[in-house]
Write a protein that holds these residues in place. Structure first.
Motif, PDB file in Angstrom:
ATOM      1  N   ILE A  21       0.840  -1.203   0.000  1.00 16.57           N
ATOM      2  CA  ILE A  21       0.000   0.000   0.000  1.00 16.57           C
ATOM      3  C   ILE A  21       0.874   1.252   0.000  1.00 16.57           C
ATOM      4  O   ILE A  21       0.614   2.212  -0.739  1.00 16.57           O
ATOM      5  N   GLY A  22       1.925   1.254   0.807  1.00 20.78           N
ATOM      6  CA  GLY A  22       2.837   2.393   0.851  1.00 20.78           C
ATOM      7  C   GLY A  22       3.501   2.648  -0.488  1.00 20.78           C
ATOM      8  O   GLY A  22       3.592   3.793  -0.956  1.00 20.78           O
ATOM      9  N   MET A  23       3.954   1.582  -1.131  1.00 20.97           N
ATOM     10  CA  MET A  23       4.569   1.743  -2.458  1.00 20.97           C
ATOM     11  C   MET A  23       3.541   2.232  -3.475  1.00 20.97           C
ATOM     12  O   MET A  23       3.855   3.061  -4.330  1.00 20.97           O
ATOM     13  N   GLY A  24       2.331   1.700  -3.386  1.00 19.19           N
ATOM     14  CA  GLY A  24       1.278   2.134  -4.299  1.00 19.19           C
ATOM     15  C   GLY A  24       0.936   3.602  -4.120  1.00 19.19           C
ATOM     16  O   GLY A  24       0.712   4.330  -5.096  1.00 19.19           O
ATOM     17  N   ILE A  25       0.905   4.059  -2.870  1.00 17.30           N
ATOM     18  CA  ILE A  25       0.635   5.470  -2.591  1.00 17.30           C
ATOM     19  C   ILE A  25       1.733   6.348  -3.209  1.00 17.30           C
ATOM     20  O   ILE A  25       1.448   7.381  -3.815  1.00 17.30           O
ATOM     21  N   MET A  26       2.980   5.897  -3.088  1.00 14.70           N
ATOM     22  CA  MET A  26       4.076   6.689  -3.646  1.00 14.70           C
ATOM     23  C   MET A  26       4.011   6.740  -5.176  1.00 14.70           C
ATOM     24  O   MET A  26       4.231   7.799  -5.773  1.00 14.70           O
ATOM     25  N   VAL A  27       3.699   5.629  -5.812  1.00 17.36           N
ATOM     26  CA  VAL A  27       3.586   5.608  -7.268  1.00 17.36           C
ATOM     27  C   VAL A  27       2.400   6.461  -7.717  1.00 17.36           C
ATOM     28  O   VAL A  27       2.494   7.220  -8.693  1.00 17.36           O
ATOM     29  N   PHE A  28       1.282   6.340  -7.000  1.00 17.38           N
ATOM     30  CA  PHE A  28       0.100   7.144  -7.327  1.00 17.38           C
ATOM     31  C   PHE A  28       0.391   8.635  -7.183  1.00 17.38           C
ATOM     32  O   PHE A  28      -0.048   9.453  -7.998  1.00 17.38           O
ATOM     33  N   GLY A  29       1.151   9.004  -6.159  1.00 14.91           N
ATOM     34  CA  GLY A  29       1.507  10.406  -5.965  1.00 14.91           C
ATOM     35  C   GLY A  29       2.407  10.933  -7.064  1.00 14.91           C
ATOM     36  O   GLY A  29       2.324  12.102  -7.444  1.00 14.91           O
ATOM     37  N   THR A  30       3.256  10.067  -7.603  1.00 14.81           N
ATOM     38  CA  THR A  30       4.134  10.484  -8.689  1.00 14.81           C
ATOM     39  C   THR A  30       3.338  10.847  -9.941  1.00 14.81           C
ATOM     40  O   THR A  30       3.759  11.699 -10.725  1.00 14.81           O
ATOM     41  N   SER A  31       2.175  10.226 -10.097  1.00 16.32           N
ATOM     42  CA  SER A  31       1.355  10.568 -11.267  1.00 16.32           C
ATOM     43  C   SER A  31       0.817  11.998 -11.174  1.00 16.32           C
ATOM     44  O   SER A  31       0.395  12.560 -12.184  1.00 16.32           O
ATOM     45  N   GLY A  32       0.854  12.591 -10.002  1.00 16.35           N
ATOM     46  CA  GLY A  32       0.438  13.981  -9.844  1.00 16.35           C
ATOM     47  C   GLY A  32       1.316  14.932 -10.630  1.00 16.35           C
ATOM     48  O   GLY A  32       0.857  15.974 -11.110  1.00 16.35           O
ATOM     49  N   ILE A  33       2.604  14.583 -10.781  1.00 15.02           N
ATOM     50  CA  ILE A  33       3.515  15.416 -11.569  1.00 15.02           C
ATOM     51  C   ILE A  33       3.080  15.421 -13.030  1.00 15.02           C
ATOM     52  O   ILE A  33       3.081  16.458 -13.699  1.00 15.02           O
ATOM     53  N   LEU A  34       2.686  14.258 -13.533  1.00 17.90           N
ATOM     54  CA  LEU A  34       2.265  14.158 -14.930  1.00 17.90           C
ATOM     55  C   LEU A  34       0.944  14.886 -15.182  1.00 17.90           C
ATOM     56  O   LEU A  34       0.748  15.483 -16.233  1.00 17.90           O
ATOM     57  N   MET A  35       0.062  14.830 -14.206  1.00 19.31           N
ATOM     58  CA  MET A  35      -1.272  15.393 -14.417  1.00 19.31           C
ATOM     59  C   MET A  35      -1.339  16.901 -14.126  1.00 19.31           C
ATOM     60  O   MET A  35      -2.066  17.620 -14.805  1.00 19.31           O
ATOM     61  N   PHE A  36      -0.585  17.375 -13.130  1.00 19.57           N
ATOM     62  CA  PHE A  36      -0.744  18.756 -12.698  1.00 19.57           C
ATOM     63  C   PHE A  36       0.509  19.610 -12.884  1.00 19.57           C
ATOM     64  O   PHE A  36       0.509  20.787 -12.511  1.00 19.57           O
ATOM     65  N   GLY A  37       1.590  19.079 -13.392  1.00 18.48           N
ATOM     66  CA  GLY A  37       2.802  19.870 -13.644  1.00 18.48           C
ATOM     67  C   GLY A  37       3.494  20.296 -12.372  1.00 18.48           C
ATOM     68  O   GLY A  37       3.823  19.473 -11.514  1.00 18.48           O
ATOM     69  N   GLU A  38       3.735  21.585 -12.225  1.00 20.29           N
ATOM     70  CA  GLU A  38       4.476  22.120 -11.076  1.00 20.29           C
ATOM     71  C   GLU A  38       3.744  21.911  -9.758  1.00 20.29           C
ATOM     72  O   GLU A  38       4.354  21.634  -8.734  1.00 20.29           O
ATOM     73  N   VAL A  39       2.410  22.067  -9.763  1.00 19.55           N
ATOM     74  CA  VAL A  39       1.622  21.848  -8.542  1.00 19.55           C
ATOM     75  C   VAL A  39       1.668  20.369  -8.151  1.00 19.55           C
ATOM     76  O   VAL A  39       1.605  20.014  -6.972  1.00 19.55           O
ATOM     77  N   GLY A  40       1.834  19.511  -9.155  1.00 18.85           N
ATOM     78  CA  GLY A  40       1.899  18.074  -8.909  1.00 18.85           C
ATOM     79  C   GLY A  40       3.101  17.662  -8.104  1.00 18.85           C
ATOM     80  O   GLY A  40       3.095  16.610  -7.461  1.00 18.85           O
ATOM     81  N   LYS A  41       4.148  18.474  -8.100  1.00 15.09           N
ATOM     82  CA  LYS A  41       5.326  18.151  -7.291  1.00 15.09           C
ATOM     83  C   LYS A  41       4.995  18.191  -5.806  1.00 15.09           C
ATOM     84  O   LYS A  41       5.494  17.372  -5.026  1.00 15.09           O
ATOM     85  N   ILE A  42       4.157  19.114  -5.433  1.00 15.95           N
ATOM     86  CA  ILE A  42       3.723  19.187  -4.028  1.00 15.95           C
ATOM     87  C   ILE A  42       2.868  17.970  -3.690  1.00 15.95           C
ATOM     88  O   ILE A  42       3.029  17.355  -2.634  1.00 15.95           O
ATOM     89  N   ILE A  43       1.971  17.628  -4.607  1.00 17.34           N
ATOM     90  CA  ILE A  43       1.122  16.447  -4.410  1.00 17.34           C
ATOM     91  C   ILE A  43       1.993  15.188  -4.305  1.00 17.34           C
ATOM     92  O   ILE A  43       1.788  14.341  -3.430  1.00 17.34           O
ATOM     93  N   ALA A  44       2.992  15.085  -5.180  1.00 20.34           N
ATOM     94  CA  ALA A  44       3.891  13.932  -5.144  1.00 20.34           C
ATOM     95  C   ALA A  44       4.652  13.869  -3.825  1.00 20.34           C
ATOM     96  O   ALA A  44       4.847  12.784  -3.262  1.00 20.34           O
ATOM     97  N   ALA A  45       5.082  15.026  -3.327  1.00 21.08           N
ATOM     98  CA  ALA A  45       5.818  15.048  -2.057  1.00 21.08           C
ATOM     99  C   ALA A  45       4.936  14.602  -0.891  1.00 21.08           C
ATOM    100  O   ALA A  45       5.381  13.843  -0.023  1.00 21.08           O
ATOM    101  N   VAL A  46       3.679  15.053  -0.894  1.00 19.91           N
ATOM    102  CA  VAL A  46       2.759  14.664   0.184  1.00 19.91           C
ATOM    103  C   VAL A  46       2.509  13.155   0.136  1.00 19.91           C
ATOM    104  O   VAL A  46       2.575  12.466   1.170  1.00 19.91           O
ATOM    105  N   PHE A  47       2.234  12.622  -1.051  1.00 22.13           N
ATOM    106  CA  PHE A  47       1.997  11.186  -1.176  1.00 22.13           C
ATOM    107  C   PHE A  47       3.256  10.392  -0.856  1.00 22.13           C
ATOM    108  O   PHE A  47       3.184   9.281  -0.322  1.00 22.13           O
TER     109      PHE A  47
END
Length: 124
Positions: A21-47
């Protein structure tokens, strides 16, 4: 019931699930970079933080299970004949899932053998 497992095996399964689950959360958070660009980096960091926390909790569970496993008494299973560790007064065999107990009040008698089976003899 075949689906039940020993206490140690069940705790190890939950710890492994927590890692996944932890690994899945991290991979899912990384997709935030692809979907939201610069704001996605914050989302990726939180996940990433939530995923790492999940992995650390799992690591703590594995450590705790290891400590329990070292102090658990070993018992030979009457059904399969393999050595298994027993936590508490009742537990299941790690191999054949037979219910084992240290409490004589909860123990049941094994039915007498009909004698149709010939026991294996060692060749010396």
């Amino acid at each position: 019931m075949k689906w039940k497992a020993s206490k140690i095996s069940t705790m190890r399964t939950w710890a492994l699930l927590l890692v996944m689950i932890g690994m899945g959360i991290m991979v899912f958070g990384t997709s935030g970079i692809l979907m939201f660009g610069e704001v996605g980096k914050i989302i990726a960091a939180v996940f990433m933080v939530f995923g790492i926390i999940s992995c650390f909790i799992s690591m703590g569970m594995y450590f705790y299970i290891g400590m329990l496993s070292t102090s658990a008494p070993v018992l030979e299973c009457p059904e399969c004949g393999k050595n298994t560790k027993v936590l508490g007064t009742t537990d299941r065999c790690m191999y054949c899932h037979t219910i084992l107990t240290w409490d004589p009040k909860q123990a049941t008698e094994k039915p007498a053998d009909s004698g149709s089976e010939v026991p294996l003899q060692s060749q010396s």
